[in-house]
Enzyme design. Structure first.
Site, short mmCIF file in Angstrom:
data_model
loop_
_atom_site.label_atom_id
_atom_site.label_comp_id
_atom_site.label_asym_id
_atom_site.label_seq_id
_atom_site.Cartn_x
_atom_site.Cartn_y
_atom_site.Cartn_z
N LYS A 42 -22.32 -8.26 -15.21
CA LYS A 42 -22.82 -9.93 -15.67
C LYS A 42 -24.05 -9.22 -15.51
O LYS A 42 -25.21 -9.58 -16.12
CB LYS A 42 -23.07 -11.07 -14.65
CG LYS A 42 -21.84 -11.75 -14.66
CD LYS A 42 -21.02 -12.47 -15.29
CE LYS A 42 -19.81 -13.69 -14.66
NZ LYS A 42 -19.31 -14.36 -15.90
C1 LIG Z 1 -15.77 -9.39 -11.93
C2 LIG Z 1 -15.23 -11.37 -12.95
N1 LIG Z 1 -14.36 -10.46 -13.60
C3 LIG Z 1 -13.92 -11.30 -15.00
C4 LIG Z 1 -14.35 -12.30 -15.08
C5 LIG Z 1 -14.29 -12.95 -15.79
O1 LIG Z 1 -15.12 -13.53 -17.24
P1 LIG Z 1 -15.71 -14.76 -18.32
O2 LIG Z 1 -15.59 -15.70 -17.67
O3 LIG Z 1 -16.35 -13.93 -19.06
O4 LIG Z 1 -13.98 -14.39 -18.38
C6 LIG Z 1 -15.43 -12.42 -13.88
C7 LIG Z 1 -16.38 -14.30 -14.32
O5 LIG Z 1 -15.81 -14.87 -15.41
C8 LIG Z 1 -15.67 -11.94 -12.53
O6 LIG Z 1 -17.03 -12.15 -12.15
N1 LIG Z 2 -16.86 -15.66 -12.98
C1 LIG Z 2 -18.19 -15.96 -13.27
C2 LIG Z 2 -17.75 -17.60 -13.85
C3 LIG Z 2 -19.03 -18.40 -14.50
O1 LIG Z 2 -19.12 -16.91 -15.87
P1 LIG Z 2 -20.20 -17.58 -16.90
O2 LIG Z 2 -20.08 -15.81 -17.93
O3 LIG Z 2 -20.20 -18.68 -17.58
O4 LIG Z 2 -21.85 -17.56 -16.09
C4 LIG Z 2 -18.81 -15.71 -12.44
O5 LIG Z 2 -19.06 -15.15 -11.30
O6 LIG Z 2 -19.81 -16.63 -12.01
#
Ligand SMILES: Cc1ncc(COP(=O)(O)O)c(C=O)c1O
Ligand SMILES: N[C@@H](CCOP(=O)(O)O)C(=O)O
Length: 461
Positions: A112
């Site tokens: 993120k």
């Molecule tokens: C550590 C981790 N891996 C994978 C994901 C999945 O990513 P996305 O939500 O973009 O599919 C998330 C959050 O959503 C995450 O925090």
């Molecule tokens: N896994 C995410 C969930 C929120 O997803 P986002 O990519 O839409 O912000 C988290 O860690 O909060």
């Protein structure tokens, strides 16, 4: 460059407007009207460049003049200066044709940070020009929240409220959100699961009096700028393995579908991606949807990869929009059906999705076994989310090199890692005192009125 809503009824916006708007006013998500394509020569020219320069070249065509070239270069430089690895997103080799893309060297140890650090810079720059003050409300299953706290803490013209599901994030994730001391950031532990948190955030966007009153902005992946910043590492990793002269495949641990949607955009931009694999944990709605053609909710089951404990996978709407030929009315109808538990995807749309994505699911036991096996074979310690990716990737290895996204540092999930391999991974030295810092959080009900009242009161202080 113009941005349109997946539901077809919201104003068309520029990049800067879409970034500050978050959710479209018709409840949809903004996407670019057309995706700029990079020539093979332009992609080849990325090889060997620093991550920051690749970021500039990949994202610039989407910005439509929101920032000057010099300004944007500066914002990118500041965004990635705090990363703990010179390559920003290094690749390590797991097997003859399998690579791991380590996306956890940012300040909060998850992928993120790549988008949030940049959005923090871009929003600050935009607000400095208008003199506005905004209220950001975000939902998190653990990682978005900590990354947002880090990116926005201490800013004079931003109040940040993060809703996380009480008792359903790891201790490290919770402390990353509850220990920042700055008064403009607020960690709210909500009753319910991540889907409830995300639903309340969307409710706030759909309440125009509240939205306009507090000048609401969003930093979840509903915000197009989040997705865009994540496109970059698909390019940086692929070119380092020979793209565009050689196609590569990616496996992406998936929850809210933002990260894999960024891969889909990279492919639309011309990056030769052979297979793009959705990897889910036991919350496997996306894998079931791909297999059966029906997107049906059956309750979130808490797992050892908690950041992916999601059913209402927000960005899947963006993929459906393309799969339905960009028919906003059709997407509105599907999203209305979802409120009563699910919908059947049309045959044509399912076919398009199957032509675009492969998928797989990883159980809890398989997640633990994969952490154990990878450590024994390569010495790499996977976090449970990365392990879900590696397990599913192993089922999809082919001629093209496979890159699995390692989305978080194992030290964010020490209990699961210890269960798998009998040892707890250590936090990096800069976070060594995380468990000594005082926590500050507010327990809140899953109730829109109560949340809105709290937010109004806090920003009035
Ligand atoms: C550590 C981790 N891996 C994978 C994901 C999945 O990513 P996305 O939500 O973009 O599919 C998330 C959050 O959503 C995450 O925090
Ligand atoms: N896994 C995410 C969930 C929120 O997803 P986002 O990519 O839409 O912000 C988290 O860690 O909060």
């Amino acid at each position: 460059m113009r941005y349109i809503s997946t539901r077809g009824q919201a104003p068309v916006l520029s990049f800067g407007e879409a970034m500050m708007t978050g959710l479209a006013r018709d409840g949809g998500l903004y996407v670019p009207e057309t995706v700029p394509v990079m020539s093979q020569a332009d992609i080849a020219a990325l090889a060997g460049l620093p991550y920051e320069e690749i970021a500039f070249r990949v994202m610039w065509p989407f910005l439509g003049g929101t920032f000057s070239e010099t300004e944007f270069h500066g914002l990118i430089a500041k965004a990635y200066a705090g990363f703990g690895h010179a390559a920003r997103a290094p690749l390590v080799q797991l097997g003859p044709n399998h690579f791991l893309l380590e996306l956890f060297h940012g300040p909060t140890l998850a992928f993120k940070d790549f988008a949030m650090q940049l959005i923090g810079q871009m929003m600050q720059a935009a607000l400095a020009k208008t003199g506005e003050r905004i209220t950001i409300v975000g939902a998190t299953s653990g990682d978005t929240g900590s990354a947002a706290m880090e990116a926005f803490r201490g800013l004079a013209n931003v109040d940040l409220f993060i809703l996380f599901p009480h008792g359903r994030v790891s201790d490290v994730q919770r402390r990353q959100m509850t220990t920042p001391a700055e008064a403009n950031v607020h960690a709210l532990a909500m009753d319910g699961d991540f889907d409830d948190c995300q639903a309340r955030v969307k409710d706030m966007f759909n309440d125009f009096a509240f939205r306009d009153g507090v000048r609401l902005a969003g930093v979840n992946s509903i915000n197009w700028a989040r997705v865009l910043a994540q496109v970059v590492y698909y390019f940086s990793s692929a070119v380092s393995l020979g793209a565009p002269h050689r196609a590569v495949s990616f496996t992406v641990p998936t929850g809210n579908f933002g990260d894999i949607f960024a891969g889909y955009i990279a492919r639309k931009m011309g990056l030769p991606i052979d297979t793009l694999v959705i990897a889910t944990n036991q919350n496997d709605i996306l894998d079931r949807a791909m297999t059966s053609g029906a997107y049906v909710m059956d309750g979130v089951k808490p797992s050892i990869s908690p950041s992916m404990d999601i059913q209402v996978s927000s960005n899947f709407e963006r993929a459906l929009f393309d799969a339905y030929g960009r028919d906003g009315a059709a997407i509105s109808a599907l999203m209305a059906e979802l409120k009563s538990g699910g919908f059947t995807i049309s045959q044509g749309a399912v076919q398009m999705l199957r032509d675009t994505f492969a998928s797989g699911r990883c159980s809890e036991e398989e997640t633990l076994a994969t952490i154990r096996a990878q450590f024994a074979a390569t010495g790499e310690i996977l976090c449970p989310h990365g392990a879900v990716g590696v397990k599913v990737a192993e089922e999809h290895l082919g001629a093209a090199p496979m890159i699995t996204l390692a989305t978080a540092h194992p030290a964010k999930f020490p209990d699961a890692v210890e269960r798998a391999m009998g040892a707890r991974p250590a936090l990096p030295p800069r976070m060594a005192d995380l468990f000594d810092r005082p926590e500050r959080q507010t327990r809140v009900p899953n109730d829109l009125d109560a949340l809105q009242t709290l937010i109004r009161e806090r920003i009035a202080r």
